[in-house]
Design an enzyme around this catalytic site. Structure first.
Site, PDB file in Angstrom:
ATOM      1  N   ASP A  37       5.705  18.144  71.209  1.00  0.00           N
ATOM      2  CA  ASP A  37       5.343  17.943  72.607  1.00  0.00           C
ATOM      3  C   ASP A  37       5.518  19.212  73.432  1.00  0.00           C
ATOM      4  OD1 ASP A  37       4.855  15.418  71.827  1.00  0.00           O
ATOM      5  OD2 ASP A  37       6.443  14.465  73.013  1.00  0.00           O
ATOM      6  N   ALA A  38       6.593  19.947  73.140  1.00  0.00           N
ATOM      7  CA  ALA A  38       6.848  21.157  73.930  1.00  0.00           C
ATOM      8  C   ALA A  38       5.679  22.132  73.812  1.00  0.00           C
ATOM      9  CB  ALA A  38       8.143  21.810  73.483  1.00  0.00           C
ATOM     10  N   ALA A  39       5.122  22.234  72.613  1.00  0.00           N
ATOM     11  CA  ALA A  39       4.007  23.156  72.411  1.00  0.00           C
ATOM     12  C   ALA A  39       2.765  22.623  73.124  1.00  0.00           C
ATOM     13  CB  ALA A  39       3.736  23.321  70.920  1.00  0.00           C
ATOM     14  N   TYR A  40       2.602  21.316  73.072  1.00  0.00           N
ATOM     15  CA  TYR A  40       1.480  20.693  73.781  1.00  0.00           C
ATOM     16  C   TYR A  40       1.623  20.916  75.287  1.00  0.00           C
ATOM     17  CZ  TYR A  40      -1.580  17.063  75.674  1.00  0.00           C
ATOM     18  OH  TYR A  40      -2.536  16.394  76.374  1.00  0.00           O
ATOM     19  N   SER A  86      -0.137   8.163  84.241  1.00  0.00           N
ATOM     20  CA  SER A  86       0.884   8.954  83.566  1.00  0.00           C
ATOM     21  C   SER A  86       1.941   9.338  84.600  1.00  0.00           C
ATOM     22  CB  SER A  86       0.210  10.171  82.956  1.00  0.00           C
ATOM     23  OG  SER A  86       1.167  10.963  82.317  1.00  0.00           O
ATOM     24  N   LYS A 120      13.845   8.200  80.647  1.00  0.00           N
ATOM     25  CA  LYS A 120      12.438   8.141  80.244  1.00  0.00           C
ATOM     26  C   LYS A 120      12.417   7.913  78.744  1.00  0.00           C
ATOM     27  CE  LYS A 120       8.034  10.533  80.526  1.00  0.00           C
ATOM     28  NZ  LYS A 120       7.688  10.589  79.106  1.00  0.00           N
ATOM     29  N   CYS A 413      21.613  26.911  38.767  1.00  0.00           N
ATOM     30  CA  CYS A 413      22.393  26.800  39.998  1.00  0.00           C
ATOM     31  C   CYS A 413      22.656  28.185  40.587  1.00  0.00           C
ATOM     32  CB  CYS A 413      23.711  26.096  39.684  1.00  0.00           C
ATOM     33  SG  CYS A 413      24.894  26.143  41.026  1.00  0.00           S
ATOM     34  N   CYS A 437      31.353  24.611  38.297  1.00  0.00           N
ATOM     35  CA  CYS A 437      30.659  25.185  39.455  1.00  0.00           C
ATOM     36  C   CYS A 437      31.612  25.350  40.644  1.00  0.00           C
ATOM     37  CB  CYS A 437      29.517  24.252  39.838  1.00  0.00           C
ATOM     38  SG  CYS A 437      28.527  24.855  41.197  1.00  0.00           S
TER      39      CYS A 437
HETATM   40  N1  LIG Z   1       2.289  16.611  70.460  1.00  0.00           N
HETATM   41  C1  LIG Z   1       1.055  16.393  70.846  1.00  0.00           C
HETATM   42  O1  LIG Z   1       0.118  16.792  70.180  1.00  0.00           O
HETATM   43  C2  LIG Z   1       0.812  15.631  72.098  1.00  0.00           C
HETATM   44  C3  LIG Z   1      -0.484  15.269  72.463  1.00  0.00           C
HETATM   45  C4  LIG Z   1      -0.660  14.559  73.626  1.00  0.00           C
HETATM   46  C5  LIG Z   1       0.428  14.217  74.415  1.00  0.00           C
HETATM   47  N2  LIG Z   1       1.680  14.589  74.021  1.00  0.00           N
HETATM   48  C6  LIG Z   1       2.863  14.290  74.822  1.00  0.00           C
HETATM   49  O2  LIG Z   1       2.716  13.098  75.514  1.00  0.00           O
HETATM   50  C7  LIG Z   1       3.287  13.227  76.771  1.00  0.00           C
HETATM   51  C8  LIG Z   1       2.254  12.971  77.795  1.00  0.00           C
HETATM   52  O3  LIG Z   1       1.946  11.661  77.673  1.00  0.00           O
HETATM   53  P1  LIG Z   1       1.781  10.712  78.864  1.00  0.00           P
HETATM   54  O4  LIG Z   1       0.554  11.029  79.593  1.00  0.00           O
HETATM   55  O5  LIG Z   1       1.937   9.388  78.310  1.00  0.00           O
HETATM   56  O6  LIG Z   1       2.908  11.045  79.883  1.00  0.00           O
HETATM   57  P2  LIG Z   1       4.425  10.999  79.803  1.00  0.00           P
HETATM   58  O7  LIG Z   1       4.902  10.436  78.527  1.00  0.00           O
HETATM   59  O8  LIG Z   1       4.899  12.362  80.121  1.00  0.00           O
HETATM   60  O9  LIG Z   1       4.781  10.017  80.996  1.00  0.00           O
HETATM   61  C9  LIG Z   1       4.209   8.733  81.217  1.00  0.00           C
HETATM   62  C10 LIG Z   1       4.773   7.700  80.325  1.00  0.00           C
HETATM   63  O10 LIG Z   1       6.167   7.683  80.408  1.00  0.00           O
HETATM   64  C11 LIG Z   1       6.600   6.458  79.876  1.00  0.00           C
HETATM   65  N3  LIG Z   1       7.836   6.023  80.520  1.00  0.00           N
HETATM   66  C12 LIG Z   1       9.026   5.982  79.889  1.00  0.00           C
HETATM   67  N4  LIG Z   1       9.979   5.533  80.684  1.00  0.00           N
HETATM   68  C13 LIG Z   1       9.398   5.268  81.864  1.00  0.00           C
HETATM   69  C14 LIG Z   1       9.892   4.783  83.085  1.00  0.00           C
HETATM   70  N5  LIG Z   1      11.175   4.487  83.255  1.00  0.00           N
HETATM   71  N6  LIG Z   1       9.027   4.625  84.102  1.00  0.00           N
HETATM   72  C15 LIG Z   1       7.722   4.933  83.955  1.00  0.00           C
HETATM   73  N7  LIG Z   1       7.210   5.410  82.812  1.00  0.00           N
HETATM   74  C16 LIG Z   1       8.034   5.581  81.780  1.00  0.00           C
HETATM   75  C17 LIG Z   1       5.458   5.520  80.025  1.00  0.00           C
HETATM   76  O11 LIG Z   1       5.028   5.188  78.735  1.00  0.00           O
HETATM   77  C18 LIG Z   1       4.392   6.308  80.704  1.00  0.00           C
HETATM   78  O12 LIG Z   1       3.124   5.997  80.235  1.00  0.00           O
HETATM   79  C19 LIG Z   1       3.840  14.605  76.892  1.00  0.00           C
HETATM   80  O13 LIG Z   1       5.220  14.576  76.599  1.00  0.00           O
HETATM   81  C20 LIG Z   1       3.076  15.336  75.848  1.00  0.00           C
HETATM   82  O14 LIG Z   1       3.823  16.409  75.328  1.00  0.00           O
HETATM   83  C21 LIG Z   1       1.865  15.280  72.901  1.00  0.00           C
HETATM   84 ZN   LIG Z   2      26.589  25.113  40.044  1.00  0.00          ZN
END
Ligand SMILES: NC(=O)c1ccc[n+]([C@@H]2O[C@H](COP(=O)([O-])OP(=O)(O)OC[C@H]3O[C@@H](n4cnc5c(N)ncnc54)[C@H](O)[C@@H]3O)[C@@H](O)[C@H]2O)c1
Ligand SMILES: [Zn+2]
EC number: 6.5.1.2
Length: 686
Positions: A37-40, A86, A120, A413, A437
């Site tokens: 996610d961080a890279a995204y 979102s 979250k 080993c 060992c």
């Molecule tokens: N790794 C990847 O390839 C890739 C691709 C797309 C998205 N992502 C990740 O997905 C995320 C973006 O997704 P997103 O649009 O769903 O947004 P988000 O996850 O950043 O935020 C919205 C979501 O948070 C959740 N949430 C959890 N607790 C909550 C609370 N208490 N109140 C309200 N919502 C709550 C809900 O599911 C809501 O849909 C990012 O973290 C991104 O990095 C990653």
């Molecule tokens: Zn060994």
């Protein structure tokens, strides 16, 4: 406003969008992301910054303007009564302060705002529609307007009530919340998948999403999913309460699970204090979170603030440092554990992940290396969640250099040079120089001296550690060279206890063959197996000379144990230590080997069986032992020579193979008949 965007910027924007589209598809549609996610988030930020600078480049299709991904075909569509949006993100405290500032300016107030705050959760958003208190529909967020109708799957989740408790339910109520998988359950699910070749998930969020979006609800039902409600979407008519906090309390009274960590705080300062408090508790929480969410508590103010394209203005997610990052795997080294397990460890380009700088991460074992297809030189995803050891969670295949090298388990080993063995069906490779060992020294000596082994009274774990650390004992036979003067010089040892220990060592020399075999610490040779080996072979020399076939004649000894035993005695170093023990005076009674069973006792001589699936009346090992006791061979793989395959419940590929080759397949009842003694009449397949 800016002049028209330069061509280079347009190209960059296009490139970012197509990358983000690709990752959205992997993440939202396939539940199988390629990058952390961080890279995204970095890519998304980059695009957001460019669009802020050149607003004319913004299009409605841009990933910055959209929510989630397209619904999966196969599920009916679920149109949302109100869009599911979102959340905006804050990564730094300053962004939280700016958020609070922005809201107060918009509301034109100097008052401190109250915020409803909660963790979250890292799962996926669902919408639950209740009509007169009955659950009538469950849906995913999808693209925010249209989600997937997953009602049958939702109904399998125990944490979600099918009927609300209490009374006075609105005629229509849409509850929103997060379906997630607890960390411990995620680990168990993955461990099981690794064992039986099922799908292994990168993290709990993808496990939850992948489990929920199954076309077959029976699969969902088997997955340990949970749920917390975090808000209300559509409600007929009016609001349940005046504030976000009270709304959640009302949902809780109706029997919906809400997060126990939720709170209401005052102003941005209150939010930041909450952020720090939850951060401290993060590792102990049973579920994974990626931040905390702040929402304006007053529903009236929420309505006044409204929405922008993809997120409400009145809420923000404040993210914690990412637990997954990408970096380069520079080299792989092999570490030998205390029990001889040889583990591949990745040497990484240092990377900041999970709050610390990580430069080593475990690759677990060779099965995992192959499954993830990790190679030296790869760009890998490193995951460090809580205080667990950092691990290589995956590979970004697109970034593989041409000269990436395969990871190969060494044959010997790296610590002691004994051969490394990996019995069929086991994931872990081990050093077979158990007695010799250096990596296994401490454990080997503790085991050797323990009560059920040579029973050296007074030689406890602490003492063994001192002896090893001071270089007084390298191998077990060195124990017998210790004198009371040396021992008296150790911590917490007086002359008396030193003398007692020397006497106990002397006494331990007179032992029995089965204790001695057990004391050697051969992998999977417990007391019972040691007794079986001693009774069958009668002497240590006969045991040391036995090959795998001969070993498998012993009740309870299957191919795995046989391999461990023969690998152990094949190591010259182990033999040297055994010789030294004998020279030091360790001795036992020996006898003639047990009489070979006559043909009459061996009605299944010449037959080979393969066991697969789960039996209900005994374990596969037990069944194998009983078949061998009747003279049969038990093998791990099916071939034309196999007499029959015994298939228990959930038998898979081996059964298929048998059918292909025309090898008979026996069920458990037929097996019982076979074991029950009808010596020749058991025609397989009857
Ligand atoms: N790794 C990847 O390839 C890739 C691709 C797309 C998205 N992502 C990740 O997905 C995320 C973006 O997704 P997103 O649009 O769903 O947004 P988000 O996850 O950043 O935020 C919205 C979501 O948070 C959740 N949430 C959890 N607790 C909550 C609370 N208490 N109140 C309200 N919502 C709550 C809900 O599911 C809501 O849909 C990012 O973290 C991104 O990095 C990653
Ligand atoms: Zn060994």
């Amino acid at each position: 406003m800016n002049d028209a965007a330069p061509e280079a910027v347009r190209e960059k924007v296009e490139a970012l969008r197509s990358q983000l589209d690709h990752h959205d598809y992997r993440y939202y549609v396939l539940d199988d992301p390629e990058i952390p996610d961080a890279a995204y988030d970095r890519l998304l930020r980059e695009l957001q910054d460019l669009e802020a600078e050149y607003p004319e480049l913004v299009t409605p299709e841009s990933p910055t303007q959209r929510v989630g991904g397209r619904p999966l075909e196969g599920f009916p569509e679920a149109r949302h009564l109100l869009p599911m949006l979102s959340l905006d993100n804050a990564f730094e405290e300053a962004e939280v302060l700016a958020f609070d500032q922005r809201l107060r300016e918009r509301l034109d107030t100097h008052d401190t705002l109250a915020y409803a705050v909660e963790p979250k959760l890292d799962g996926l958003a669902v919408s639950l529609l209740y009509e007169n208190g009955q659950l009538v529909r469950g849906a995913t967020r999808g693209d925010g307007t249209t989600g997937e109708d997953i009602t049958s799957n939702i109904r399998t989740i125990r944490a979600i009530p099918l009927r609300l408790q209490g009374a006075h339910h609105p005629p229509r109520l849409e509850v929103r919340g997060e379906v997630y998988m607890e960390k411990a359950r995620f680990e168990t699910l993955n461990a099981r998948a690794r064992e039986d070749g099922g799908k292994v998930f990168v993290n709990p969020r993808n496990a939850a999403a992948g489990s929920l979006r199954q076309l077959d609800p029976r699969v969902t039902a088997e997955r340990p999913l949970s749920f917390f409600a975090y808000g209300v979407g559509y409600v007929e008519t009016g609001n349940l309460a005046d504030t976000q906090g009270e709304t959640l309390d009302q949902l809780a009274r109706w029997g919906l699970r809400v997060c126990p960590e939720r709170d209401v705080v005052s102003g941005a300062e209150g939010c930041l204090a909450y952020y720090r408090r939850i951060c401290q508790a993060r590792d102990e929480l049973p579920y994974e979170i990626d931040g905390v969410v702040y929402k304006v508590n007053s529903l009236r103010l929420q309505q006044e603030l409204g929405f922008v394209s993809r997120a409400p203005r009145w809420a923000i997610a404040h993210k914690y440092p990412a637990q997954e990052q990408i970096t380069v795997l520079k080299e792989v080294e092999f570490q030998v554990g205390r029990t001889g397990a040889v583990t591949p460890v990745a040497r990484l380009e240092p990377v900041f992940v999970g709050g610390v700088t990580v430069s080593n991460a475990t690759l677990h074992n060779m099965d995992e290396v192959l499954r993830k297809d990790v190679r030296i030189g790869d760009t890998v995803i490193v995951r460090r969640a809580g205080d667990v050891i950092p691990e290589v969670a995956g590979v970004v295949k697109d970034l593989r250099p041409e000269d990436a090298r395969a990871i190969v388990m060494p044959e010997t080993c790296p610590v002691c040079g004994s051969s490394v063995v990996r019995p069929e069906g086991e994931a872990v490779s081990r050093c077979s120089g158990g007695l010799y060992c250096a990596a296994q020294r401490r454990e080997a000596i503790k085991h050797f001296a323990s009560r059920r082994a040579l029973d050296v009274e007074g030689l406890g774990d602490k003492l063994v550690e001192q002896l090893v650390d001071r270089g007084l004992v390298e191998h077990v036979d060195d124990l017998y060279a210790l004198d009371s003067a040396t021992l008296a010089g150790l911590e917490r040892m007086g002359e008396k206890s030193a003398a007692n220990l020397v006497a106990a060592l002397e006494k331990s020399k007179h032992t029995t063959l089965d204790r001695f075999i057990f004391a050697l610490g051969i992998r999977e040779v417990g007391e019972a197996t040691a007794r079986g080996l001693a009774a069958h072979f009668g002497s240590l020399d006969a045991l040391m000379a036995a090959d795998a076939d001969a070993l498998m004649q012993v009740p309870d000894v299957g191919p795995k144990v046989a391999e461990h035993v023969s690998a152990f005695f094949a190591q010259p170093h182990n033999r040297e230590v055994i010789q030294a023990l004998r020279e030091a005076g360790v001795r036992w009674e020996e006898h003639e080997p047990a009489a070979r069973p006559s043909d009459e006792d061996q009605p299944l001589a010449g037959c080979t069986y393969v066991l697969t699936g789960t039996l209900s009346s005994m374990t596969r090992d037990e069944a194998g032992a009983r078949l061998r006791a009747l003279g049969a061979k038990v093998s791990g793989s099916v071939s034309k020579k196999t007499t029959a395959v015994v298939a228990g419940d959930a038998a898979g590929s081996k059964r298929d193979k048998a059918e292909q080759l025309g090898v008979p397949v026996l069920d458990e009842r037929a097996l019982m008949e076979l074991l029950g003694g009808s010596a020749t009449g058991a025609e397989p397949g009857d």
